[in-house]
Design a protein around this motif. Structure first.
Motif, mmCIF file in Angstrom:
data_model
loop_
_atom_site.group_PDB
_atom_site.id
_atom_site.type_symbol
_atom_site.label_atom_id
_atom_site.label_comp_id
_atom_site.label_asym_id
_atom_site.label_seq_id
_atom_site.Cartn_x
_atom_site.Cartn_y
_atom_site.Cartn_z
ATOM 1 N N THR A 66 -15.034 -41.593 145.402
ATOM 2 C CA THR A 66 -16.293 -42.668 145.919
ATOM 3 C C THR A 66 -16.711 -41.782 147.290
ATOM 4 N N GLU A 67 -16.442 -41.375 148.055
ATOM 5 C CA GLU A 67 -17.120 -40.846 148.759
ATOM 6 C C GLU A 67 -16.627 -39.477 148.972
ATOM 7 N N PRO A 68 -18.227 -38.356 149.755
ATOM 8 C CA PRO A 68 -18.516 -37.608 150.026
ATOM 9 C C PRO A 68 -17.426 -36.942 150.607
ATOM 10 N N SER A 69 -16.541 -37.938 151.791
ATOM 11 C CA SER A 69 -16.287 -36.991 152.453
ATOM 12 C C SER A 69 -15.185 -36.590 152.335
ATOM 13 N N SER A 70 -14.623 -37.144 150.470
ATOM 14 C CA SER A 70 -13.350 -37.571 150.164
ATOM 15 C C SER A 70 -12.989 -36.377 148.649
ATOM 16 N N VAL A 71 -14.176 -35.614 148.123
ATOM 17 C CA VAL A 71 -15.049 -35.042 147.360
ATOM 18 C C VAL A 71 -14.853 -33.712 147.779
ATOM 19 N N HIS A 72 -15.647 -33.251 149.038
ATOM 20 C CA HIS A 72 -15.593 -32.186 149.915
ATOM 21 C C HIS A 72 -13.688 -31.701 150.670
ATOM 22 N N LYS A 73 -13.306 -32.780 150.490
ATOM 23 C CA LYS A 73 -12.011 -31.934 151.567
ATOM 24 C C LYS A 73 -11.219 -31.891 150.270
ATOM 25 N N HIS A 74 -11.133 -32.049 148.879
ATOM 26 C CA HIS A 74 -10.491 -31.880 147.546
ATOM 27 C C HIS A 74 -10.656 -30.244 147.272
ATOM 28 N N VAL A 75 -12.386 -30.370 147.331
ATOM 29 C CA VAL A 75 -13.406 -29.105 146.796
ATOM 30 C C VAL A 75 -12.888 -27.793 148.268
ATOM 31 N N ALA A 76 -12.727 -28.572 149.175
ATOM 32 C CA ALA A 76 -12.391 -27.197 150.182
ATOM 33 C C ALA A 76 -10.915 -26.635 149.676
ATOM 34 N N ARG A 77 -9.842 -27.978 149.843
ATOM 35 C CA ARG A 77 -8.276 -27.850 149.623
ATOM 36 C C ARG A 77 -7.827 -26.558 148.041
ATOM 37 N N THR A 78 -8.472 -27.370 147.190
ATOM 38 C CA THR A 78 -8.168 -26.593 145.571
ATOM 39 C C THR A 78 -8.768 -25.733 144.920
ATOM 40 N N HIS A 79 -10.733 -26.016 145.740
ATOM 41 C CA HIS A 79 -11.307 -25.064 144.748
ATOM 42 C C HIS A 79 -11.497 -23.530 145.756
ATOM 43 N N GLN A 80 -10.990 -23.054 146.287
ATOM 44 C CA GLN A 80 -11.206 -21.876 147.814
ATOM 45 C C GLN A 80 -11.816 -20.843 147.142
ATOM 46 N N ALA A 81 -11.449 -20.513 146.037
ATOM 47 C CA ALA A 81 -11.102 -19.334 145.028
ATOM 48 C C ALA A 81 -12.734 -19.287 144.289
ATOM 49 N N GLU A 82 -12.998 -20.433 143.440
ATOM 50 C CA GLU A 82 -14.343 -20.965 142.765
ATOM 51 C C GLU A 82 -15.210 -20.996 144.183
ATOM 52 N N VAL A 83 -15.284 -21.599 145.211
ATOM 53 C CA VAL A 83 -16.243 -21.019 145.771
ATOM 54 C C VAL A 83 -16.932 -20.129 146.305
ATOM 55 N N HIS A 84 -14.959 -19.179 147.000
ATOM 56 C CA HIS A 84 -15.207 -17.849 147.726
ATOM 57 C C HIS A 84 -16.140 -16.926 146.487
ATOM 58 N N ARG A 85 -16.173 -17.407 144.729
ATOM 59 C CA ARG A 85 -16.929 -16.389 143.786
ATOM 60 C C ARG A 85 -18.285 -16.562 143.829
ATOM 61 N N LEU A 86 -18.788 -18.220 144.073
ATOM 62 C CA LEU A 86 -19.444 -18.410 144.193
ATOM 63 C C LEU A 86 -20.311 -18.042 145.803
ATOM 64 N N THR A 87 -19.919 -18.332 146.677
ATOM 65 C CA THR A 87 -20.422 -17.701 147.460
ATOM 66 C C THR A 87 -21.046 -15.824 147.580
ATOM 67 N N GLU A 88 -19.784 -15.240 147.272
ATOM 68 C CA GLU A 88 -20.120 -13.668 147.064
ATOM 69 C C GLU A 88 -21.341 -13.569 145.743
ATOM 70 N N SER A 89 -21.400 -14.375 144.640
ATOM 71 C CA SER A 89 -22.316 -13.718 144.216
ATOM 72 C C SER A 89 -23.726 -13.857 144.810
ATOM 73 N N THR A 90 -23.383 -15.354 145.381
ATOM 74 C CA THR A 90 -24.969 -15.528 145.653
ATOM 75 C C THR A 90 -25.122 -14.937 146.996
ATOM 76 N N PHE A 91 -24.118 -14.540 147.571
ATOM 77 C CA PHE A 91 -24.772 -13.111 148.707
ATOM 78 C C PHE A 91 -24.923 -11.908 148.349
ATOM 79 N N ARG A 92 -24.720 -11.184 146.800
ATOM 80 C CA ARG A 92 -24.739 -10.228 146.607
ATOM 81 C C ARG A 92 -26.072 -10.165 145.507
ATOM 82 N N GLY A 93 -26.505 -12.038 145.480
ATOM 83 C CA GLY A 93 -28.087 -11.824 144.812
ATOM 84 C C GLY A 93 -29.214 -11.065 146.159
ATOM 85 N N PHE A 94 -28.534 -11.891 147.342
ATOM 86 C CA PHE A 94 -29.871 -12.207 148.264
ATOM 87 C C PHE A 94 -30.019 -10.270 148.758
ATOM 88 N N LEU A 95 -28.918 -9.866 148.320
ATOM 89 C CA LEU A 95 -28.767 -8.661 149.363
ATOM 90 C C LEU A 95 -29.627 -8.023 148.011
#
Length: 461
Positions: A63-92
């Protein structure tokens, strides 16, 4: 600025060692966008929790933005990493396509002949390369506002001149003038000043217009010379707010007397305004100044617009590092027609400290090179962000790809507290728990340093 749970990607293997400063910033931007997008994908607006709704992820409800941010940062690093890499490649890829298109367009145009700047370069045949590159060094800081008919020619000359003298640094050229900070040996920088002043465009400049400090070519990672719309990026076109409309210049002696009067009389009719960014004023400032908590000079116009009552009917004394930001900032403030008078410190803090090293400016002077600061007095007005002890030596956040500056004292750094905020610090700890054999991580979540600071603060005196 540690390691990921998965293997090192092709992008990490091929590009990480060669990332330029611009690419670092782009990757940081992609990381923030990827993290925000991932969090947004977990949002359920039907949760009934008010304006923000709730987030559902991994069979949990947040129910709080800070709590879901911490959860995603702890649990879903790999997914965020892949999305970051894909976005970065797209910009390049998009940048490469744009560059290719621009090159093709230029091929079909009648381009002007390259400018021959050889006659504008000094004769250094009597000097050896070792004489130009070895020995005591210094850093120059200067600017000049004037009409430039051919900024490309001026840019070409500056690039050739700096390369000939083995100078590093940054030079911005525009139709409104030039702004430079370069480093090299004392011999090379002296030749640079002499060559500049012998050119017809700069013949009215005095030696004192080139502010100098101890340093050298090592203070910059390289040389960058380019043509821009503004020589200092305020975000307002020069033909809208011109430097020609700037406030009244006060030399260091006159400015000192004004500040002395302000402090002794506790005047309510005068505002002493710091035109720099928050991380600059944090480690050094004039006594009893108004220091806006803004991250970029391009935020200054909005800051003025949202805080006009602070300046209404007041006399304003403005200052910045070398004077250049005040030229446009004072013109912008004057355009609002709310101030009684607007004055600015000629030559900036740089020149004031030469005249009054123990005057009303206390602490360090922030500079935009790898020294970060120079000093004229022993005062330390800032503190370590972790333990609160006096500290004013900046270093980059050690979380990868983060470009924030950190005040972390020697003892805290030994203890591993080297990040700019709790999010980055925790990130570093998570990375450290992984096996180094898996390779370095490249995840960059939202940084609390920017998330929790209002872009344009509301101030009061």
């Amino acid at each position: 600025m540690a390691s990921d749970a998965g293997p090192v990607s092709d992008l990490e293997q091929q590009e990480e060692p060669h990332l330029s400063t611009a690419q670092r910033k782009l990757y940081t931007f992609c990381g923030r966008r990827a993290f925000s997008s991932y969090v947004a994908s977990k949002r359920d607006g039907r949760g009934g929790g008010g304006g923000d709704g709730v987030w559902r992820c991994c069979d949990q409800t947040f129910t709080e933005p800070s709590s879901v941010h911490k959860h995603v940062a702890r649990t879903h690093q790999a997914e965020v990493h892949r999305l970051t890499e894909s976005t970065f490649r797209g910009f390049l890829d998009q940048l490469e396509d744009d560059n290719n298109k621009a090159c093709k367009d230029r091929d079909h145009q009648d381009l002007p002949e390259p400018v021959d700047v050889s006659s504008w370069l000094p004769d250094t045949s009597h000097l050896t390369q070792e004489e130009l590159q070895k020995g005591p060094g210094k850093v120059l800081l200067y600017y000049r506002y004037f009409g430039v008919d051919d900024p490309q020619a001026l840019c070409a000359w500056q690039k050739a001149l700096c390369e000939k003298l083995h100078l590093t640094g940054k030079v911005r050229v525009a139709t409104e003038g030039i702004n430079g900070t370069v480093g090299g040996t004392v011999l090379a920088t002296d030749i640079y000043v002499k060559t500049m002043r012998s050119h017809a465009l700069f013949s009215t400049m005095e030696e004192e217009d080139f502010k100098s400090s101890d340093g050298g070519a090592e203070c910059f990672s390289g040389l960058k010379v380019g043509v821009y719309e503004e020589i200092v990026p305020m975000g307002v076109k020069p033909d809208v707010i011109s430097y020609q409309l700037a406030g009244t210049h006060l030399n260091p002696e006159q400015f000192h007397k004004e500040v002395e009067s302000l402090l002794s009389e506790s005047s309510q009719d005068t505002v002493l305004l710091d035109c720099r960014n928050f991380y600059e004023s944090k480690i050094g400032q004039f006594s009893r100044c108004l220091a806006p908590n803004i991250r970029k000079f391009s935020y200054f116009p909005d800051y003025v617009d949202q805080n006009l009552d602070l300046f209404r009917g007041k006399k304003v004394l403005m200052y910045c590092t070398g004077g250049i930001r005040c030229e446009r900032a004072s013109a912008y403030l004057l355009s609002k027609e709310v101030c009684k008078e607007v004055y600015q410190l000629k030559g900036g803090i740089h020149k004031y400290l030469e005249r009054f090293p123990d005057g009303f400016y206390r602490g360090k002077l922030f500079v935009f090179d790898e020294r970060y600061t120079i000093s004229s007095n022993a005062d330390v007005i800032s503190e370590c962000r972790y333990c609160g002890s006096p500290w004013d030596q900046y270093q980059l956040c050690t979380t990868r790809f983060c470009c924030q500056l950190v005040l972390s004292c020697a003892a805290c750094r030994v203890a591993g507290r080297t990040a700019c905020c709790a999010a980055c610090q925790t990130k570093g700890l998570w990375q450290g728990e992984q096996s180094s054999a898996t390779g370095p991580a490249q995840i960059k979540e939202e940084c609390e340093c920017t998330d929790q600071r209002p872009r344009i603060p509301q101030d009061s005196l």
